[in-house]
Scaffold this active site. Structure first.
Site, PDB file in Angstrom:
ATOM      1  N   THR A 299      34.391  30.305  38.744  1.00  0.00           N
ATOM      2  CA  THR A 299      35.262  29.487  39.578  1.00  0.00           C
ATOM      3  C   THR A 299      35.505  28.139  38.917  1.00  0.00           C
ATOM      4  O   THR A 299      34.748  27.712  38.042  1.00  0.00           O
ATOM      5  CB  THR A 299      34.633  29.200  40.949  1.00  0.00           C
ATOM      6  OG1 THR A 299      33.481  28.349  40.765  1.00  0.00           O
ATOM      7  CG2 THR A 299      34.232  30.459  41.655  1.00  0.00           C
ATOM      8  N   ASP A 300      36.550  27.474  39.370  1.00  0.00           N
ATOM      9  CA  ASP A 300      36.675  26.052  39.093  1.00  0.00           C
ATOM     10  C   ASP A 300      35.514  25.354  39.795  1.00  0.00           C
ATOM     11  O   ASP A 300      34.895  25.894  40.713  1.00  0.00           O
ATOM     12  CB  ASP A 300      38.015  25.525  39.606  1.00  0.00           C
ATOM     13  CG  ASP A 300      38.459  24.262  38.883  1.00  0.00           C
ATOM     14  OD1 ASP A 300      37.604  23.595  38.275  1.00  0.00           O
ATOM     15  OD2 ASP A 300      39.656  23.941  38.934  1.00  0.00           O
TER      16      ASP A 300
END
Length: 756
Positions: A299-300
Site C-alpha cells: 500500500t501507499d
C-alpha cells in the site's frame, strides 16, 4: 492550623507532581533513546540462521515451504510493516529529533531465519539515513529528469540512488513515480516524468533497471490514476475501459513487463468505485493475470487500504508502514465468516516471500560502504542531470550571457538564495549540500572578478534601481514545498469534509495541488517592475510543472525552466546561463495559452471523471495551439532535419517499422537534440488521437555535424484497446509518420506507411 495543614497538602501534591513529571520525562527519554538507536537487523540470510529450505535455489519452493511452517499469526506478521504504536514512535522520534527518515523493518521471522526488508523513498535521492550519514547525493526532481528526454541518464541516476540506499542499509525503494500528469496543477507533478505514457514508460523502465542493478527492490507507484493530491484519500476516479488501458496504464504495463520490478505500490484513490488497495480488477485481473506480474504489492503509506478483508480478496500483499487493517482480529473475522480462506493468506505471504528472498540470498553489503555516498562522480552526475534537464523556452538573443570582466550581475528574487530542492513529503531527500542559484552564479564569476549582487526583491524600488544599474539580471521566480507537493494532512475526515465542500476548509496543510497556474503575485509584480529597467533580463523558473505565463511572457527576452534542480542546481544554472553548457531539455508536457484549455481539474472532490484526451492529444484534437508544445525546447545552436526515409513502406502486424532521418547542427556550438517520432491515425475507424509519441532519441552533434538518426516502432505499439473484444487490435491501414524537434506540426517532417 488550617493554613499549615493546607500548606502541607500543597507541598505533598507538588512533590508527587514533581515525581510524576520526572517519571514522564524519564519514560520519554527512554523512548527517544530507544527509537533513535533502534536495532538494525541484517537484511540477509546469515550462516547461523541458514536452514534446509534455503538450500533450494528456487525461491518459490523455499517460500512455500516456509509458509507451511508458519502459524496464522506469523503469516499475518508478514503482511504489514511494523506494529502501529512502536512504528509510529520510531518514525516520529527520528523526524523530530534527528530530522531523518527511520528504517521501517518488514517481515522478519527469527524462528524461521527469515530476514526483514526495509524501505526507503528515493525519487531524487536516498531517503533513509544510516548512522553518521549526514546527507546523500540529491538529484533534480523526476519532472526535470523527464525533461532531459534521456533514459540512459535516468538509468545512471538510479544506479547512484540505489548504491547510496545500499550504503544506508536499505534494500527496497518506493520509486519511481510514474503517474501520468493529466493537469499541471497536480501537487506531486514534480515526482513524475511528464504527460505522455510512452515517455513515462521509457523512464520507468530505466529507473527500475538502475535500481535493480544494485539489488534494490524497485516499487513503481502509485497504481493507478493518482493525479489529484488534495482529495487523494477519498476521491473515486471514474474512467472508461479504453481510457484506462490506452492512457493511464500503458506506462505501468511497460515498466512491469520490461523493467521487471520486485514490487508495485497501490494508490490511495478509488478507481470506478473501489479503492486501489482493495481493487481486484487492478491488482489481480490486470496486474497479475493480464500483465504477468510476479512480485508483491504494497500500500501507499498510512491509510493505504481501508478494508482488510477486501485487501486480501483483491491480492494486496503488504500494508505499509504500520499495521492498521491487516490485524489478527480483522483477518480472523474474515476467516470465520468465510469471506477469505487461509489459502488466500498463504498465497499472499508466499508471493512476497518468494520475491524478497531473491534479494536476501545475495549478501553483497560490503560492496556499499558509507564512504561511497556523495562520490565525486555522483555529484558530477547530479550536475549533468541538472544541465540536461533545463529547458530554454524563450531567448531573444541575450543568452548565453557573455563571459567577460568588469560586469555587475544582479540575482533577484525570494528564491534566488534559497535551498529549494522540491517538496518535503515522501520524495524529500537530505542533500549533502545545496548550491543555490545565487551561489552558483557568484562562484562562476569569482575568477573574472565580477560583482554579483543578491536581492530578494521585497523592496520593489530598490530592486528596480539595482536592475537599472546592472549589466544583466537573473530573476528567479517560482515555488517551494509550501506551494506544491505532497499534501500533508493526517486526517482522512478533514480531507473528506473538504472534498464534500469542494474547497479548502482552511486547515493547516503543506504542499498540495495548485488551483491557479499563475506565479505568486509577488513574483509577477517583480517581473513587471523589472523588465522595463534592463534588456538583459532572464527569468528563471523554479517549480515542478507548467505555469501560466500569459501576463508577462511577451515582456521578457529570456525564460528558462530550471525546475527543482538538486544539490548541484546552482552550478548547472550558471553553466547554462553563461554558455558552459548548451541547454538540451525539452518540455515533458504542453503549456497552454489559456488555463481553460487544459482538461477540468478539481483538487477538492469525491468523484471525478478522467477523459480520453489530455495534454498534446487534447490540443491536437481540438485544434488548439499551445503556448509551448510538448517536446519543445531551444538551444544555443540550430538543428535541421532532412532525408526522412521509411525503410519498408509496408509492414505486417508482427513487424518492426524502421525509420531514419538526417539531423544536422547548423550552428557554431556543439549541442544535443531530441529526435521525436510520432504516429498519426487519421484513417482510423475509431476515435483516436491525431498523433502519439512512439519513439525518441537524444543525439549529440558537434557544430556543423550531421548524423543519421535511426528509430523503430513495433506494429503492436500502434494498437488500440477494443472493450468489446477485450483485446488490443492493430488496424490494417495507412498511418502517418512524423519526425522532428517537438510535437508542433511545423516542427515535424511527415511520411506514411502501411500496416497490412
Amino acid at each position: 492550623m488550617a493554613k499549615s495543614k493546607f500548606k502541607r497538602i500543597v507541598l505533598k501534591l507538588l512533590k508527587w507532581f514533581g515525581i510524576v513529571v520526572a517519571l514522564i520525562l524519564v519514560i520519554l527519554s527512554i523512548v527517544v533513546i530507544v527509537n533513535l538507536n533502534y536495532d538494525k537487523p541484517s537484511l540477509y540470510v546469515s550462516e547461523e540462521n541458514l536452514q534446509k529450505e534455503y538450500a533450494n535455489t528456487d525461491t518459490k519452493v523455499m517460500a512455500k515451504n516456509l509458509v507451511a511452517q508458519m502459524s496464522l499469526d506469523e503469516k499475518i506478521a508478514q503482511m504489514y510493516g511494523e506494529p502501529y504504536a512502536s512504528g509510529m514512535a520510531k518514525l516520529a522520534t527520528n523526524f523530530l529529533v534527528k530530522k531523518r527518515f527511520a528504517h521501517i523493518y518488514v517481515g522478519e521471522n527469527k524462528r524461521l531465519g527469515i530476514p526483514p526488508w526495509v524501505l526507503s523513498d528515493g525519487p531524487r535521492g536516498a531517503r533513509v539515513l544510516g548512522k553518521d550519514v549526514k546527507g546523500v547525493t540529491t538529484f533534480p526532481v523526476g519532472m526535470a529528469r523527464g525533461a532531459s528526454w534521456n533514459p540512459d541518464l535516468e538509468y545512471r541516476i538510479n544506479q547512484v540512488i540505489a548504491s547510496e540506499m545500499r550504503a544506508n542499509k536499505v534494500n527496497y525503494a518506493a520509486t519511481p513515480c510514474i503517474n501520468l500528469l493529466r493537469h499541471p496543477g497536480w501537487g506531486r507533478a514534480q515526482e513524475t516524468y511528464g504527460e505522455d505514457p510512452w515517455l513515462l514508460g521509457e523512464f520507468g523502465v530505466a529507473a527500475v533497471k538502475g535500481l535493480e542493478k544494485h539489488n534494490i527492490m524497485a516499487c513503481p507507484k502509485h497504481f493507478a490514476l493518482n493525479s489529484i493530491e488534495n482529495s487523494r484519500w477519498v476521491v473515486d476516479v471514474e474512467v472508461d475501459e479504453r481510457t484506462l488501458r490506452e492512457v493511464y496504464l500503458p506506462h505501468f504495463k511497460k515498466t512491469v513487463q520490461k523493467g521487471k520490478p520486485a514490487s508495485i505500490m497501490s494508490a490511495y484513490n478509488a478507481v470506478n468505485g473501489e479503492f486501489c488497495g482493495s481493487n481486484k480488477e487492478l491488482l489481480t485481473h490486470i496486474l497479475r493475470d493480464d500483465w504477468g506480474f510476479e512480485g508483491f504489492v504494497t500500500t501507499d503509506w498510512l491509510m493505504g487500504v481501508y478494508d482488510g478483508i477486501k485487501g486480501v480478496q483483491a491480492g494486496l500483499d503488504v500494508e505499509m508502514p504500520f499495521q492498521q487493517v491487516y490485524t489478527q482480529e480483522v483477518i480472523q473475522e474474515g476467516l470465520d465468516s468465510g469471506e477469505i480462506s487461509e489459502s488466500d493468506i498463504d498465497k499472499i505471504v508466499t508471493r512476497s516471500l518468494s520475491t524478497r528472498l531473491k534479494y536476501a540470498l545475495i549478501d553483497d553489503q560490503d560492496n556499499y560502504p558509507t564512504s561511497d555516498i556523495g562520490k565525486p562522480s555522483s555529484i558530477e552526475l547530479a550536475r549533468e542531470a541538472a544541465e540536461e534537464s533545463m529547458v530554454l523556452l524563450k531567448n531573444e538573443g541575450i543568452l548565453p550571457f557573455k563571459n567577460q570582466e568588469g560586469k555587475t550581475i544582479a540575482v533577484i528574487g525570494r528564491l534566488a538564495d534559497l535551498e529549494n530542492t522540491g517538496d518535503r513529503g515522501s520524495s524529500d531527500s537530505k542533500p549533502l549540500y545545496v548550491e543555490t542559484p545565487f551561489e552558483g552564479i557568484q562562484k562562476h564569476h569569482q575568477a573574472q572578478g565580477n560583482k554579483v549582487i543578491l536581492d530578494d526583491g521585497s523592496d520593489l524600488e530598490r530592486a528596480k534601481e539595482l536592475a537599472g544599474n546592472a549589466d544583466e539580471i537573473v530573476l528567479v521566480v517560482g515555488f517551494t514545498h509550501e506551494d506544491e507537493g505532497e499534501y500533508i494532512i493526517f486526517s482522512r475526515e478533514q480531507m473528506e469534509e473538504a472534498a464534500e465542500a469542494g474547497k479548502s476548509l482552511g486547515k493547516v496543510t503543506i504542499g498540495g495541488d495548485r488551483e491557479d497556474l499563475s506565479l505568486l503575485e509577488q513574483d509577477e509584480m517583480l517581473i513587471k517592475a523589472l523588465h522595463p529597467m534592463n534588456d538583459n533580463l532572464a527569468v528563471v523558473y523554479v517549480g515542478g510543472s507548467a505555469i501560466d505565463m500569459s501576463t508577462w511572457e511577451d515582456d521578457v527576452p529570456a525564460i528558462l525552466f530550471s525546475w527543482y534542480s538538486g544539490m548541484e542546481g546552482g552550478t548547472a544554472l550558471a553553466n547554462i546561463l553563461y554558455g558552459n553548457a548548451n541547454p538540451s531539455g525539452k518540455l515533458p508536457f504542453s503549456i497552454a495559452k489559456n488555463q481553460k484549455d487544459y482538461p477540468p481539474f478539481t483538487p477538492y472532490t469525491k468523484n471525478f471523471k478522467y477523459g480520453y484526451y489530455h495534454g498534446y492529444t487534447l490540443f491536437d484534437k481540438k485544434g488548439t495551439t499551445p503556448a509551448y508544445p510538448f517536446g519543445f525546447g531551444l538551444s544555443y545552436t540550430n538543428f535541421t532535419y532532412d532525408s526522412l526515409a521509411v525503410k519498408t513502406q509496408e509492414i505486417s502486424m508482427d513487424d518492426l517499422l524502421e525509420v531514419e532521418v538526417n539531423v544536422s547542427n547548423t550552428g557554431e556550438v556543439d549541442g544535443k537534440e531530441v529526435v521525436q517520432l510520432y504516429i498519426g491515425f487519421s484513417n482510423s475507424t475509431v476515435d483516436r488521437p491525431v498523433k502519439l509519441l512512439r519513439g525518441f532519441k537524444k543525439v549529440h552533434l558537434k557544430a556543423g555535424e550531421t548524423k543519421k538518426a535511426l528509430l523503430d516502432v513495433a506494429a503492436k505499439d500502434l494498437a488500440w484497446y477494443n472493450p468489446a473484444t477485450e483485446n488490443w487490435e492493430v488496424e490494417s491501414m495507412t498511418y502517418e509518420l512524423y519526425i522532428g524537434s517537438s510535437s508542433a506540426k511545423n516542427d515535424l517532417l511527415q511520411s506514411t506507411f502501411i500496416v497490412k
